[in-house]
Design a protein around this motif. Sequence first.
Motif, mmCIF file in Angstrom:
data_model
loop_
_atom_site.group_PDB
_atom_site.id
_atom_site.type_symbol
_atom_site.label_atom_id
_atom_site.label_comp_id
_atom_site.label_asym_id
_atom_site.label_seq_id
_atom_site.Cartn_x
_atom_site.Cartn_y
_atom_site.Cartn_z
ATOM 1 N N SER A 97 22.502 7.227 25.479
ATOM 2 C CA SER A 97 21.624 7.800 24.457
ATOM 3 C C SER A 97 21.809 7.105 23.107
ATOM 4 N N ASP A 98 23.064 6.726 22.782
ATOM 5 C CA ASP A 98 23.300 5.992 21.533
ATOM 6 C C ASP A 98 22.638 4.620 21.569
ATOM 7 N N ARG A 99 22.726 3.938 22.733
ATOM 8 C CA ARG A 99 22.099 2.630 22.885
ATOM 9 C C ARG A 99 20.596 2.721 22.721
ATOM 10 N N ILE A 100 19.974 3.728 23.329
ATOM 11 C CA ILE A 100 18.519 3.912 23.236
ATOM 12 C C ILE A 100 18.118 4.181 21.797
ATOM 13 N N ALA A 101 18.892 5.016 21.101
ATOM 14 C CA ALA A 101 18.581 5.328 19.705
ATOM 15 C C ALA A 101 18.653 4.069 18.842
ATOM 16 N N ARG A 102 19.663 3.238 19.052
ATOM 17 C CA ARG A 102 19.790 1.995 18.276
ATOM 18 C C ARG A 102 18.646 1.037 18.582
ATOM 19 N N GLU A 103 18.257 0.924 19.844
ATOM 20 C CA GLU A 103 17.153 0.043 20.211
ATOM 21 C C GLU A 103 15.851 0.511 19.583
ATOM 22 N N GLU A 104 15.608 1.818 19.585
ATOM 23 C CA GLU A 104 14.377 2.353 18.989
ATOM 24 C C GLU A 104 14.350 2.099 17.489
ATOM 25 N N SER A 105 15.478 2.264 16.819
ATOM 26 C CA SER A 105 15.499 2.025 15.377
ATOM 27 C C SER A 105 15.314 0.535 15.076
ATOM 28 N N ALA A 106 15.852 -0.322 15.933
ATOM 29 C CA ALA A 106 15.662 -1.763 15.743
ATOM 30 C C ALA A 106 14.196 -2.137 15.911
ATOM 31 N N VAL A 107 13.529 -1.548 16.905
ATOM 32 C CA VAL A 107 12.100 -1.810 17.121
ATOM 33 C C VAL A 107 11.297 -1.316 15.929
ATOM 34 N N ALA A 108 11.636 -0.157 15.421
ATOM 35 C CA ALA A 108 10.920 0.400 14.267
ATOM 36 C C ALA A 108 11.100 -0.504 13.046
ATOM 37 N N ARG A 109 12.312 -1.012 12.845
ATOM 38 C CA ARG A 109 12.548 -1.913 11.707
ATOM 39 C C ARG A 109 11.770 -3.207 11.857
ATOM 40 N N SER A 110 11.733 -3.766 13.068
ATOM 41 C CA SER A 110 11.010 -5.024 13.261
ATOM 42 C C SER A 110 9.517 -4.816 13.090
#
Length: 103
Positions: free
Chosen positions: A17-30
């Motif tokens: 769940s932590d990995r998914i949250a980090r990936e989603e925030s990275a996508v949002a930033r990009s």
Amino acid sequence: MAINLNGVGSQPTLNKSDRIAREESAVARSSSSEVDSKKTLAEDTVQISSVAQSLQASAGADEKSSVDMDKVEQIKQALAAGEYKIDTEKLASRMMAMDSLFA
């Protein structure tokens, strides 16, 4: 012999769940940075100096005056009719003359 590597490295272990949250925030930033870069690109401009403008204008005038459009049309028609003959000796001599310019 077993080697214990727990805790080695600078990255802490993440659960799913932590990995998914980090990936989603990275996508949002990009995605937001892409929008910002498009906005920046829309604001970019180019200015051509007066010297470049005059060179461009004179080059266009030279091209227009140096092409004999009547002769171009005659050659097009001869090619279409299959009647255009090429003097291969003349062509070869001109190619050799041009080649000597670069030697």
